[in-house]
Design an enzyme around this catalytic site. Structure first.
Site, PDB file in Angstrom:
ATOM      1  N   HIS A 145       0.823  -1.207   0.000  1.00 52.42           N
ATOM      2  CA  HIS A 145       0.000   0.000   0.000  1.00 52.42           C
ATOM      3  C   HIS A 145       0.858   1.257   0.000  1.00 52.42           C
ATOM      4  CE1 HIS A 145       0.570   1.727   4.061  1.00 52.42           C
ATOM      5  NE2 HIS A 145       0.888   0.493   4.402  1.00 52.42           N
ATOM      6  N   CYS A 146       0.202   2.359  -0.342  1.00 55.57           N
ATOM      7  CA  CYS A 146       0.778   3.696  -0.152  1.00 55.57           C
ATOM      8  C   CYS A 146      -0.368   4.541   0.396  1.00 55.57           C
ATOM      9  CB  CYS A 146       1.388   4.240  -1.447  1.00 55.57           C
ATOM     10  SG  CYS A 146       0.352   4.110  -2.919  1.00 55.57           S
ATOM     11  N   ALA A 147      -0.511   5.773  -0.023  1.00 56.56           N
ATOM     12  CA  ALA A 147      -1.617   6.582   0.477  1.00 56.56           C
ATOM     13  C   ALA A 147      -2.914   6.284  -0.274  1.00 56.56           C
ATOM     14  CB  ALA A 147      -1.273   8.064   0.375  1.00 56.56           C
ATOM     15  N   GLY A 149      -2.894   3.963  -3.092  1.00 59.92           N
ATOM     16  CA  GLY A 149      -2.845   2.653  -3.729  1.00 59.92           C
ATOM     17  C   GLY A 149      -2.869   2.730  -5.239  1.00 59.92           C
ATOM     18  N   ARG A 150      -2.257   3.768  -5.790  1.00 59.14           N
ATOM     19  CA  ARG A 150      -2.292   3.945  -7.243  1.00 59.14           C
ATOM     20  C   ARG A 150      -0.911   4.091  -7.867  1.00 59.14           C
ATOM     21  NH1 ARG A 150      -5.166   8.078  -9.999  1.00 59.14           N
ATOM     22  NH2 ARG A 150      -5.621   6.478 -11.545  1.00 59.14           N
ATOM     23  N   SER A 151       0.037   4.691  -7.179  1.00 56.54           N
ATOM     24  CA  SER A 151       1.311   5.029  -7.807  1.00 56.54           C
ATOM     25  C   SER A 151       2.495   4.297  -7.175  1.00 56.54           C
ATOM     26  CB  SER A 151       1.526   6.547  -7.760  1.00 56.54           C
ATOM     27  OG  SER A 151       2.708   6.923  -8.423  1.00 56.54           O
TER      28      SER A 151
END
EC number: 3.1.3.16
Length: 215
Positions: A145-147, A149-151
């Site tokens: 994950h990140c903030a 979930g796209r980049s």
């Protein structure tokens, strides 16, 4: 409009993109070359419109957002055993191993910013190794994950599929994008293109059946 005018308005695809279907049909890497950023972005646009908090993009490998990572009860209920935070750090998604200390979850943090100038490629192999190690156990389940979930998270998952599953960048994008709406920033795409070129070159030099390379 005259036919001549119509012809002059046609935009030709990147020459590498024209070879993609041929490469996929034959299962060969000989005719493959890494497409340009615009052609790669088109592959993302053709992907799934799904954009929920978390999506499975490969067996037991999920890409998700900050809300998913912060939901300790939800992670436990879903059976996650590993978390890779691609937005680790105080000013990003500030979880860390202590956040999951009383849970059966193994944590790996990558302190990355979602800006085109950030060099995420220095984490490609370590992040890919963590994902691969987690998936060695058939009972494991990993959230990357990140903030949003796209980049950042999507970029690391793409790198994993390229490094450990012998996929081209095109194959990896198609695999992830059919399951989740993602789009790495232009800088990350450039870094993935460089990884793709390196891996394709190594595989051609090694010949068929060489297995995982670049490790």
């Amino acid at each position: 409009m005259a036919s001549g005018d119509t012809k002059t308005s046609v935009k030709h695809a990147h020459p590498c993109a024209e070879r993609l279907s041929l490469q996929q049909e034959e299962g060969e890497a000989e005719d493959y070359c890494t497409p340009g950023a615009f052609e790669l972005e088109r592959l993302f646009w053709k992907g799934s419109p799904q954009y929920t908090h978390v999506n499975e993009v490969w067996p037991r490998l999920h890409v998700g957002d900050e809300a998913t990572a912060l939901d300790r009860y939800g992670l436990q209920k879903a059976g996650f055993t590993h978390v890779l935070n691609a937005a680790h750090g105080r000013w990003n998604v500030d979880t860390g191993p202590d956040y999951y200390r009383d849970m059966a979850i193994e944590y790996h943090g990558v302190e990355a910013d979602d800006v085109p100038t950030f060099d995420l490629s220095i984490f490609f192999y370590s992040a890919a190794a963590f994902i691969d190690s987690a998936l060695q156990d058939d009972h494991s389940k990993i959230l990357v994950h990140c903030a949003m979930g796209r980049s950042r998270s999507a970029t690391l998952v793409l790198a994993y599929l390229m490094i450990h599953k012998n996929m081209t960048l095109v194959d990896a994008i198609q695999q992830v994008a059919k399951n989740r709406c993602v789009l790495p920033n232009r800088g990350f795409l450039k870094q993935l293109r460089e990884l793709d070129k390196q891996l394709v070159k190594q595989r051609r030099q090694a010949g068929p059946g060489a297995g995982e390379l670049g490790l």
